[in-house]
Design an enzyme around this catalytic site. Structure first.
Site, PDB file in Angstrom:
ATOM      1  N   ARG A 150      -6.774  -1.932   4.316  1.00 21.40           N
ATOM      2  CA  ARG A 150      -6.434  -3.088   3.469  1.00 21.40           C
ATOM      3  C   ARG A 150      -6.779  -4.388   4.203  1.00 21.40           C
ATOM      4  O   ARG A 150      -7.381  -5.306   3.637  1.00 21.40           O
ATOM      5  CB  ARG A 150      -4.928  -3.058   3.140  1.00 21.40           C
ATOM      6  CG  ARG A 150      -4.429  -4.296   2.416  1.00 21.40           C
ATOM      7  CD  ARG A 150      -2.915  -4.264   2.282  1.00 21.40           C
ATOM      8  NE  ARG A 150      -2.452  -3.337   1.259  1.00 21.40           N
ATOM      9  CZ  ARG A 150      -2.452  -3.590  -0.057  1.00 21.40           C
ATOM     10  NH1 ARG A 150      -2.902  -4.734  -0.509  1.00 21.40           N
ATOM     11  NH2 ARG A 150      -1.995  -2.695  -0.903  1.00 21.40           N
TER      12      ARG A 150
ATOM     13  N   ASP B 232       4.089  -5.391  11.291  1.00 26.55           N
ATOM     14  CA  ASP B 232       4.816  -5.487  10.024  1.00 26.55           C
ATOM     15  C   ASP B 232       5.036  -4.096   9.438  1.00 26.55           C
ATOM     16  O   ASP B 232       5.423  -3.949   8.283  1.00 26.55           O
ATOM     17  CB  ASP B 232       4.095  -6.424   9.034  1.00 26.55           C
ATOM     18  CG  ASP B 232       2.698  -5.943   8.652  1.00 26.55           C
ATOM     19  OD1 ASP B 232       2.318  -4.813   9.026  1.00 26.55           O
ATOM     20  OD2 ASP B 232       1.985  -6.705   7.961  1.00 26.55           O
TER      21      ASP B 232
ATOM     22  N   LEU C 184      -0.869  -4.597  11.200  1.00 24.51           N
ATOM     23  CA  LEU C 184      -0.731  -5.578  10.119  1.00 24.51           C
ATOM     24  C   LEU C 184      -1.228  -4.948   8.826  1.00 24.51           C
ATOM     25  O   LEU C 184      -2.408  -4.636   8.718  1.00 24.51           O
ATOM     26  CB  LEU C 184      -1.669  -6.743  10.502  1.00 24.51           C
ATOM     27  CG  LEU C 184      -1.360  -8.178  10.162  1.00 24.51           C
ATOM     28  CD1 LEU C 184       0.060  -8.550  10.553  1.00 24.51           C
ATOM     29  CD2 LEU C 184      -2.357  -9.077  10.894  1.00 24.51           C
ATOM     30  N   HIS C 185      -0.348  -4.712   7.867  1.00 28.70           N
ATOM     31  CA  HIS C 185      -0.873  -4.187   6.603  1.00 28.70           C
ATOM     32  C   HIS C 185      -0.050  -4.540   5.364  1.00 28.70           C
ATOM     33  O   HIS C 185      -0.401  -4.162   4.253  1.00 28.70           O
ATOM     34  CB  HIS C 185      -1.043  -2.667   6.660  1.00 28.70           C
ATOM     35  CG  HIS C 185       0.249  -1.910   6.547  1.00 28.70           C
ATOM     36  ND1 HIS C 185       1.122  -1.765   7.581  1.00 28.70           N
ATOM     37  CD2 HIS C 185       0.822  -1.269   5.502  1.00 28.70           C
ATOM     38  CE1 HIS C 185       2.175  -1.065   7.193  1.00 28.70           C
ATOM     39  NE2 HIS C 185       2.027  -0.758   5.925  1.00 28.70           N
ATOM     40  N   ARG C 186       1.044  -5.278   5.525  1.00 32.49           N
ATOM     41  CA  ARG C 186       1.839  -5.629   4.339  1.00 32.49           C
ATOM     42  C   ARG C 186       1.048  -6.588   3.461  1.00 32.49           C
ATOM     43  O   ARG C 186       0.519  -7.597   3.968  1.00 32.49           O
ATOM     44  CB  ARG C 186       3.136  -6.314   4.751  1.00 32.49           C
ATOM     45  CG  ARG C 186       4.081  -5.454   5.511  1.00 32.49           C
ATOM     46  CD  ARG C 186       4.884  -4.541   4.609  1.00 32.49           C
ATOM     47  NE  ARG C 186       5.326  -3.417   5.398  1.00 32.49           N
ATOM     48  CZ  ARG C 186       5.346  -2.149   4.997  1.00 32.49           C
ATOM     49  NH1 ARG C 186       4.965  -1.836   3.787  1.00 32.49           N
ATOM     50  NH2 ARG C 186       5.758  -1.187   5.792  1.00 32.49           N
TER      51      ARG C 186
END
Ligand code: UD1
Ligand code: UDP
Length: 356
Positions: A235, A278, A202-204
């Protein structure tokens, strides 16, 4: 032939490894690391595992707003280009390092080759979409991973210098998969049995930068049927810490771990029952590994994975994620979508015959 390669972010180190290996026979490669990613687990570990040469230049730009980060890269890359005078500048993917490299080169009339050209999400809210579109429109050589990417470029009037090469991520995947099986001990370290866990990434920004979006996503993952391993992108970690999103009581069966190296990641991917992500690269690797996957976005650049029935788009909607994790079954057939594992050699040959 002197090629100046610009990398800066995790997926670019992985993509650059097979190309650097292929280029060794034909060219002198000057490797520039912008410093966009700098934690050991986001950068150095990949240089070591993938035997990438030490960068000739590390610009140490680090994190910042888009304008500041891209602008500082542009200034620093221009200085290097003026000094090195390469025949080609080679850029990868769609990060701020990609755009800064392409822009610095084109302003100095140095030809640009773009690896992973022609990708589009058609979502202009994504920073990557600006970077891709702009880079493709200034590039002289456009190396497309799929025929779909070639078609998308043609729709934008880009036909010269376009080559269907296959995807260098398949080159890297094939080269390293067996090595990962032999060397990685991540499953034992985490106490996991093959097929008995899900893997998530998950990083968007759209998923991570607002607690109202990130918290339900994490809670949904924590409540799935099998334990979920989530190597945390910095992030995402910063957001969780800043907003105190995950008190112990809410973690459930979620295993939050530090980002892992490429070999551990391949091992985790290849043994997972299901992947939820993502990430662009992780979607493709899941397909290559033959592991069903769920994309935590409303659209994907890798549309062929959806068309073949291996990928399902669920956005960040808890009900859709839960239903897909429970019910999603891909078909038996899994056609080759990303070439033959020799994309890097093809790119090298094209560069060698293109002059400058
Ligand atoms: C970048 C790319 C994205 C790519 C991703 C791969 C852009 C606009 N985005 O997103 O396309 O999918 O890399 O992982 O180029 N941070 C650290 N340590 C690091 C690196 C980052 O703590 O080594 C933290 C910083 O707080 C930083 C944040 O992560 O502000 C985001 O990093 P940044 O490189 O700006 O964007 P990514 O989300 O990594
Ligand atoms: N990856 C990794 N360790 C991790 C997470 C990802 O080695 O903890 C690898 C993954 O296998 C893939 C690449 O990083 O090759 C994808 O990068 P990322 O998801 O950061 O960016 P994207 O592909 O979305 O641009």
């Amino acid at each position: 032939m002197r090629i100046l390669t610009i990398v800066g972010a995790r997926p670019q180190f992985i993509k650059a490894a097979p190309v650097s290996r292929a280029l060794q026979r034909e060219a002198r490669e000057i490797l520039v690391h912008t410093g966009q990613h700098y934690d050991r687990g986001m950068s150095a570990v990949f240089f070591e595992e993938l035997q990438l040469p030490e960068p000739d230049y590390n610009l140490s730009i680090g994190s910042g707003s888009h304008g500041k980060q891209t602008g500082e890269m542009l200034i620093a890359i221009e200085e290097v280009l003026l000094k090195e005078k390469p025949d080609w500048v080679l850029v990868y993917g769609d990060t701020n390092s990609t755009l800064a490299g392409a822009l610095a080169a084109v302003k100095l009339h140095i030809p640009v080759a773009h690896v992973e050209a022609g990708l589009r999400s058609f979502n202009r809210a994504m920073p990557e979409e600006h970077n891709r579109v702009l880079t493709d429109h200034v590039a002289d050589l456009l190396f497309c991973p799929t025929s779909h990417a070639v078609d998308l470029l043609a729709r934008e009037g880009i036909m010269r210098g376009v080559y269907l090469t296959g995807d260098v991520m398949l080159d890297a995947f094939l080269y390293n998969s067996e090595l990962a099986d032999r060397r990685s001990v991540i499953l034992a370290e985490l106490g996991l049995r093959p097929q008995a866990y899900y893997l998530a990434t998950l990083h968007r920004p759209a998923n991570t930068d607002h607690p109202a979006q990130l918290q339900p996503l994490l809670s949904t993952l924590a409540k799935l049927e099998l334990p979920v391993v989530l190597p945390l992108h910095p992030r995402t970690r910063h957001q969780i810490e800043q907003h105190n999103l995950l008190p112990e009581s809410k973690i459930g069966s979620l295993k939050l771990i530090e980002p892992v190296g490429y070999l551990d990641m391949l091992r985790l991917e290849r043994s997972a029952r299901l992947i939820l992500t993502d990430s662009g690269g992780v979607q493709k690797e899941a397909y290559m590994a033959g592991v069903p996957f769920i994309t935590l976005r409303e659209e994907t650049e890798w549309v062929e994975t959806v068309e073949t029935g291996w990928n399902v788009l669920v956005g960040a909607v808890p009900g859709r994620i839960q239903a897909a994790a429970r019910d999603f079954t891909p078909p038996d057939s899994r056609p080759a979508l990303y070439g033959d594992g020799h994309a890097a050699e093809r790119m090298t040959e094209i560069l060698a015959h293109s002059g400058s």
